[in-house]
Design an enzyme around this catalytic site. Structure first.
Site, PDB file in Angstrom:
ATOM      1  N   ASP A  92       2.544  -7.910   1.723  1.00  0.00           N
ATOM      2  CA  ASP A  92       2.537  -6.634   2.428  1.00  0.00           C
ATOM      3  C   ASP A  92       1.349  -6.601   3.376  1.00  0.00           C
ATOM      4  O   ASP A  92       0.339  -7.289   3.168  1.00  0.00           O
ATOM      5  CB  ASP A  92       2.499  -5.464   1.450  1.00  0.00           C
ATOM      6  N   ASP A 123      -4.343 -11.857   6.700  1.00  0.00           N
ATOM      7  CA  ASP A 123      -4.386 -10.942   5.546  1.00  0.00           C
ATOM      8  C   ASP A 123      -2.989 -10.433   5.216  1.00  0.00           C
ATOM      9  O   ASP A 123      -2.590  -9.390   5.709  1.00  0.00           O
ATOM     10  CB  ASP A 123      -5.316  -9.781   5.889  1.00  0.00           C
ATOM     11  N   GLU A 156      -0.417  -4.610  -2.123  1.00  0.00           N
ATOM     12  CA  GLU A 156      -1.884  -4.664  -2.233  1.00  0.00           C
ATOM     13  C   GLU A 156      -2.555  -3.729  -1.243  1.00  0.00           C
ATOM     14  O   GLU A 156      -3.536  -3.046  -1.572  1.00  0.00           O
ATOM     15  CB  GLU A 156      -2.370  -6.104  -2.017  1.00  0.00           C
TER      16      GLU A 156
END
Length: 450
Positions: A92, A123, A156
């Site tokens: 995510d 990320d 997350e």
């Protein structure tokens, strides 16, 4: 320095890594259905599931976690009696923010100036590609020498705790001897770094109400209590004159004794405008790794375009509080809520709702796994010595794993060095970092196997 056969294989795998990262970045996997369809996250999870199966993983499963998202699990068996290593990443991503500010489309991996741009490139979709590349390289050189579990989280960035709750309910699933969290980054490109501490976080919404409905500002302004003005005063109370975070009862004077962050480097990395000062006191490392930090993430109030001359009856804000190791996130949440309620002027009604929470984390850098990682990073980075730093961000799962598996050694590495600009527009990843960290992880798994 001539490349080893393993290093040459990792280098040869980079075109595949770029292709797969592009496929993964293309999914708009923001775990908030109010912003993007849930189907985007589901498609990303299915892509990962298919990829793990194609790479020979067993027991591959989509895990329906309590927050309504999915995590992906897979197991790759190693030699009998070998240790087990858990590799973590998350698929995510943060929303792209202002898409017009991106030089290239946020969900289209684009090469520019020696970097690959796209939301999630560093990320943490790149973290998954790093894990896969390391494992694929090892397979071409005698096989993977350890048992490998892979877990790829689906929420997350939202901090809603789905995987933490799932792991607590299924404690045998992620048990491992060592855990590599691929969601941090080097202190600087080319400087191999493991992260020793993470700040925890709490996320709250604060609603301020003063009137039954909006009022004409000419007829009632000057006496009618303005909810937006009240909210502004409340938010301002969270900072001292120098910008330091001031939540009543929350300590904010800790210091950082390790690797330091030069102020001029920080200003450059943060892209601070000329003439604008930094917040707080103490060293930069003190401020971003050892102390709490408040951030107002958003405010619900009328936009400038289309605004009417009205006294506002209600206003709302989303507030993030980062808390350093040694501070309990639950206690920090209570202190923040009490501060917000107490700071309300004019008797304004305040309601505080907790949205997310995660504890701070401190790794044991004296463990055997860190010795293996130090040796691996030094080889992958042509002799550069491994550094340890803090990280101002939060990975709530770390403390859950540490509590569930107290004997496990937890290491944090990744691709989110300062130039990556994670969570901002024009996020990118360094392909050189991806290659070197993939090699380092492969070398680590070899050394850790003994």
């Amino acid at each position: 320095m001539p490349q080893s056969p393993l290093a040459r294989t990792v280098a040869a795998l980079q075109p595949r890594a770029r292709t797969e990262l592009a496929e993964l970045v293309a999914f708009k996997s923001v775990a908030d259905p109010a912003q993007f369809p849930k189907s985007e996250c589901e498609a990303a999870a299915n892509w990962i599931t298919d990829t793990l199966r194609a790479d020979g993983f067993q027991d591959v499963a989509l895990l329906d976690t309590p927050d309504g998202t999915q995590s992906v699990y897979g197991f790759l068996p190693g030699p009998a009696g070998a240790p087990t290593v858990l590799l973590y990443a998350h698929y995510d991503v943060q929303p792209p923010l202002d898409e017009t500010a991106w030089v290239s489309p946020p969900f289209e991996l684009t090469e520019r100036d020696g970097r690959w741009y796209g939301r999630g490139a560093a990320d943490c979709k790149g973290g998954l590609i790093m894990h896969l590349t390391a494992l694929r390289a090892l397979k071409e050189h005698g096989g993977v020498p350890v048992n490998v579990k892979v877990i790829v989280e689906g929420s997350e960035e939202q901090g809603t705790g789905g995987l933490e709750r799932y792991a607590e309910a299924h404690p045998d699933l992620l048990t491992a001897d060592a855990i590599v969290i691929g969601d941090t980054g080097n202190f600087r490109v080319g400087l191999p770094t493991v992260t020793a501490t993470l700040r925890g976080m709490t996320l709250v919404r604060v609603q301020v109400d003063t009137l039954e409905g909006n009022l004409h500002s000419g007829q009632f302004g000057g006496a009618a209590p303005d909810a937006l003005a009240a909210l502004i005063r409340i938010l301002d109370s969270l900072r001292a004159e120098d910008g330091s975070t001031t939540v009543t009862g929350l300590a904010a004077d800790a210091t950082w004794d390790g690797l330091q962050y030069a102020e001029e480097d920080f200003r450059k990395d943060a892209k601070v405008l000329d003439g604008v000062g930094l917040l707080g006191d103490g060293t930069i490392a003190d401020r971003i790794w050892a102390r709490p930090a408040i951030t107002v993430l958003g405010i619900d109030c009328p936009p400038v375009v289309g605004a009417t001359p009205s006294v506002q009856a209600g206003a709302r804000a989303l507030i993030s509080l980062r808390v350093p190791p040694g501070t309990d996130a639950a206690e920090a949440t209570k202190l923040l809520a009490a501060h917000l309620e107490t700071a309300a002027p004019w008797g304004a009604r305040v309601a505080v709702e907790q949205v997310g929470q995660g504890q701070a984390f401190r790794a044991d850098t004296t463990s055997p796994a860190y010795t293996s990682m130090a040796e691996a990073l030094q080889e992958a980075y042509d002799g550069a010595e491994m550094q340890t730093s803090g990280m101002g961000g939060s990975i709530p799962l770390c403390n859950t794993l540490a509590a569930l598996y107290p004997a496990a050694e937890i290491l944090l590495i990744g691709l989110s060095e300062p130039e990556a600009q994670i969570h901002a527009v024009n996020e990118s990843v360094s392909p050189q970092e991806l290659e070197r960290l993939s090699l380092a992880e492969a070398l680590f798994l070899r050394r850790y196997a003994g």
